[in-house]
Design an enzyme around this catalytic site. Structure first.
Site, PDB file in Angstrom:
ATOM      1  N   ARG A  20      45.281  26.594  43.392  1.00 52.60           N
ATOM      2  CA  ARG A  20      46.252  26.377  42.317  1.00 52.60           C
ATOM      3  C   ARG A  20      47.492  27.272  42.455  1.00 52.60           C
ATOM      4  NH1 ARG A  20      41.631  26.919  37.823  1.00 52.60           N
ATOM      5  NH2 ARG A  20      40.696  27.988  39.586  1.00 52.60           N
ATOM      6  N   ASN A 383      84.641  66.252  53.049  1.00 48.74           N
ATOM      7  CA  ASN A 383      85.047  65.098  52.251  1.00 48.74           C
ATOM      8  C   ASN A 383      85.453  63.950  53.176  1.00 48.74           C
ATOM      9  OD1 ASN A 383      85.741  64.235  49.333  1.00 48.74           O
ATOM     10  ND2 ASN A 383      87.474  63.544  50.557  1.00 48.74           N
TER      11      ASN A 383
HETATM   12  C1  UD1 Z   1      35.386  30.804  37.061  1.00 45.79           C
HETATM   13  C2  UD1 Z   1      34.149  30.503  36.220  1.00 45.79           C
HETATM   14  C3  UD1 Z   1      34.606  30.090  34.823  1.00 45.79           C
HETATM   15  C4  UD1 Z   1      35.478  31.165  34.219  1.00 45.79           C
HETATM   16  C5  UD1 Z   1      36.626  31.518  35.137  1.00 45.79           C
HETATM   17  C6  UD1 Z   1      37.341  32.739  34.623  1.00 45.79           C
HETATM   18  C7  UD1 Z   1      32.415  29.618  37.735  1.00 45.79           C
HETATM   19  C8  UD1 Z   1      31.736  28.417  38.215  1.00 45.79           C
HETATM   20  N1  UD1 Z   1      33.383  29.443  36.821  1.00 45.79           N
HETATM   21  O1  UD1 Z   1      36.099  29.602  37.217  1.00 45.79           O
HETATM   22  O2  UD1 Z   1      33.482  29.854  33.988  1.00 45.79           O
HETATM   23  O3  UD1 Z   1      35.954  30.757  32.957  1.00 45.79           O
HETATM   24  O4  UD1 Z   1      36.143  31.821  36.458  1.00 45.79           O
HETATM   25  O5  UD1 Z   1      38.477  33.023  35.396  1.00 45.79           O
HETATM   26  O6  UD1 Z   1      32.080  30.721  38.138  1.00 45.79           O
HETATM   27  N2  UD1 Z   1      35.075  32.622  44.734  1.00 45.79           N
HETATM   28  C9  UD1 Z   1      34.349  32.985  45.833  1.00 45.79           C
HETATM   29  N3  UD1 Z   1      33.587  32.046  46.480  1.00 45.79           N
HETATM   30  C10 UD1 Z   1      33.507  30.768  46.051  1.00 45.79           C
HETATM   31  C11 UD1 Z   1      34.251  30.400  44.899  1.00 45.79           C
HETATM   32  C12 UD1 Z   1      35.018  31.349  44.260  1.00 45.79           C
HETATM   33  O7  UD1 Z   1      34.391  34.135  46.265  1.00 45.79           O
HETATM   34  O8  UD1 Z   1      32.798  29.994  46.684  1.00 45.79           O
HETATM   35  C13 UD1 Z   1      35.882  33.635  44.048  1.00 45.79           C
HETATM   36  C14 UD1 Z   1      37.365  33.316  43.997  1.00 45.79           C
HETATM   37  O9  UD1 Z   1      38.032  33.875  45.120  1.00 45.79           O
HETATM   38  C15 UD1 Z   1      37.809  33.967  42.709  1.00 45.79           C
HETATM   39  C16 UD1 Z   1      36.564  33.948  41.844  1.00 45.79           C
HETATM   40  O10 UD1 Z   1      35.471  33.729  42.712  1.00 45.79           O
HETATM   41  O11 UD1 Z   1      38.234  35.310  42.892  1.00 45.79           O
HETATM   42  C17 UD1 Z   1      36.604  32.846  40.797  1.00 45.79           C
HETATM   43  O12 UD1 Z   1      36.814  31.594  41.441  1.00 45.79           O
HETATM   44  P1  UD1 Z   1      37.750  30.499  40.805  1.00 45.79           P
HETATM   45  O13 UD1 Z   1      37.779  29.327  41.696  1.00 45.79           O
HETATM   46  O14 UD1 Z   1      39.039  31.095  40.407  1.00 45.79           O
HETATM   47  O15 UD1 Z   1      36.880  30.119  39.501  1.00 45.79           O
HETATM   48  P2  UD1 Z   1      37.382  29.431  38.199  1.00 45.79           P
HETATM   49  O16 UD1 Z   1      37.526  27.969  38.422  1.00 45.79           O
HETATM   50  O17 UD1 Z   1      38.541  30.159  37.670  1.00 45.79           O
HETATM   51 CA    CA Z   2      39.676  32.054  38.353  1.00 42.76          CA
END
Ligand code: UD1
Ligand code: CA
Length: 466
Positions: A20, A383
């Protein structure tokens, strides 16, 4: 709330690309107040545990992310991003977090503070829960996992936006993705995660519902936090919002320590910068990198300074200062550009429309107007007249100009380097100086002035004839 847990391990989730953000740069490397986001998470973790108890899960751009992390923290590689639950499982499988409390934090939440983690861990360790979740209540919960509570108010589960029904989407309490788990409980439930959901990922959020099923209504605790403390960055607009929060905290800390900031909303100071008590910062000032500002300095309005030092009592305004050292009680600006290697000594002056590069300006010396000084050594109390320039580049190589003490460089002098002006030397205005000048001598290089009498009248007559 009172017990201090014996062991705290922190898993930082940083393997996602952050689609995103619409950027090639891994999301966790986008800078917030000058520091990559993931390092803010590491700093928060460091407030509750030691570096060997911190594991960062890396994946997308793993090498880039590892490069900014301190060597003392662990990294776990998640080659394919199969979900937040999968990321935590990999950390546990690597032998990490085997006892005590396992805190999980996302790498994209720079505002999260150490004390919030400490309280979350203490609540987990002090109670009978399997997990304590940090939640927030939002006016607009779009995009977040919703916290579903039963009639008794206890947390039942977390439902992701994409999997939520209409009623669940109306819930305004959201999951911040910050948790304190009991290590043994987490290990037990993580094996049961599946990918039976809209995104076909292993959701860490599903552990909450599983713990509730196994441990009953006291199995899951929730701590409602301040949204400003824990809402992560998913989009460029959220990045700007979080950056503003972090900058305002930095400014607040500086003001508490005795720095005068006229308009904090228009002051941009990186986390890495040091500003001494008693300094004054006018609006539209950007201080970056290893910049330091000494006591009594007045900086701004409109200064961009990176990797530079501004001395005590110096006055710098409307200026760009890069890799430069501004001496105590020096005046710089308005409208000056100090480039790499500029050093000014006590009580000197760099004035209006002046550019300097790799130039040492001695105590009390002045370059007041419209000049370029590059690769120059300038002694004390000299200067440099308006419009004077070091011709330091012959098209192939750079050459040095040496100007002694008490030198008077006349206005519009071209100093063709390499060239040296001895102590006490003068140059005549408009001279092109390409030979060394003896100490105490005046060097003039220009043709004699001559006059053509009544020129104007003759010229007019000629024009009328034709
Ligand atoms: C996640 C939560 C959601 C919460 C939100 C808050 C889950 C399924 N959902 O969603 O409930 O409201 O955060 O911000 O957990 N990441 C990994 N490996 C992966 C996927 C993600 O390391 O396979 C890391 C990403 O780099 C990131 C964090 O986990 O730093 C969160 O991932 P992101 O995709 O942003 O989750 P959200 O959709 O925001
Ligand atoms: Ca997130």
């Amino acid at each position: 709330m009172t017990t201090t847990p014996a062991a705290i391990a922190v898993v930082i989730l940083a393997a996602g690309q952050g689609t995103r953000m619409k950027s090639e740069l891994p999301k966790v490397l986008h800078p917030v107040a000058g520091r990559p986001m993931v390092l803010w998470a590491v700093e928060a973790a460091r407030q509750v545990t030691t570096d060997d108890q911190i594991a960062v899960v890396v994946g997308y751009g793993a090498d880039q992310v590892r490069a900014v992390l301190p060597d003392s923290v662990r990294t776990v590689t998640q080659a394919a991003q199969l979900g937040t639950g999968h990321a935590v499982k990999l950390a546990l499988d690597s032998g990490f977090g085997s006892e005590g409390v396992v805190i999980v934090i996302p790498g994209d939440t720079p505002q999260l503070r150490g004390p919030v983690l400490a309280e979350l861990a203490a609540r987990q360790a002090g109670g009978s829960t399997g997990v304590v979740v940090l939640t927030a209540r939002l006016d607009d919960p779009t995009g977040f996992g919703r916290v579903v509570r039963g009639l008794d108010g206890a947390v039942e589960k977390i439902v992701e936006q994409t999997d939520a029904g209409e009623e669940e989407r109306a819930i305004r309490e959201v999951n911040t993705s910050v948790y304190a788990f009991d290590a043994a409980t987490l290990r037990a439930v993580i094996e049961a995660l599946d990918t039976d959901n809209a995104q076909q990922e292993m959701y860490l959020t599903d552990t909450v519902g599983l713990i509730r099923v196994h441990r009953g209504d006291r199995g899951v605790g929730a701590m409602v936090g301040d949204a400003d403390d824990s809402l992560g960055v998913n989009t460029p607009a959220q990045l700007a919002g979080v950056d503003a929060v972090m900058r305002s905290r930095i400014n607040q800390d500086l003001m508490d320590a005795g720095v005068r900031i006229l308009d904090p909303a228009r002051t941009y100071i990186d986390a890495s910068v040091e500003v001494a008590a008693g300094a004054t910062i006018y609006p539209d000032v950007y201080l970056e990198g290893s910049t330091t500002i000494a006591e009594g300095a007045v900086v701004g309005p409109s200064v961009f300074a990176v990797d530079s030092h501004i001395g005590a009592g110096a006055r710098v305004w409307y200026a760009v200062v890069r890799e430069a050292t501004v001496g105590p009680r020096t005046e710089v600006g308005p409208f000056a550009s100090l480039r790499a290697g500029t050093v000014t000594e006590e009580g000197s002056k760099i004035g209006t429309f002046v550019e300097t590069k790799n130039t040492h300006l001695g105590e009390g010396s002045k370059i007041p107007h419209l000049s370029y000084m590059g690769d120059a050594q300038i002694g004390r109390n000299s200067n440099i007249g308006a419009g004077s320039i070091t011709c330091n580049y012959d098209g192939f190589e750079k050459h040095e100009t040496v100007i002694g003490d008490d030198v008077r460089v006349g206005s519009d002098t071209m100093l063709v380097a390499p060239v040296e002006l001895g102590d006490g030397a003068w140059t005549g205005a408009g001279s092109v100086i390409s030979k060394d000048v003896t100490p105490g001598a005046l060097a003039v290089e220009r043709s004699d002035q001559r006059e053509i009498p009544d020129y104007a009248a003759k010229r007019r007559a000629k024009a009328n004839d034709s």
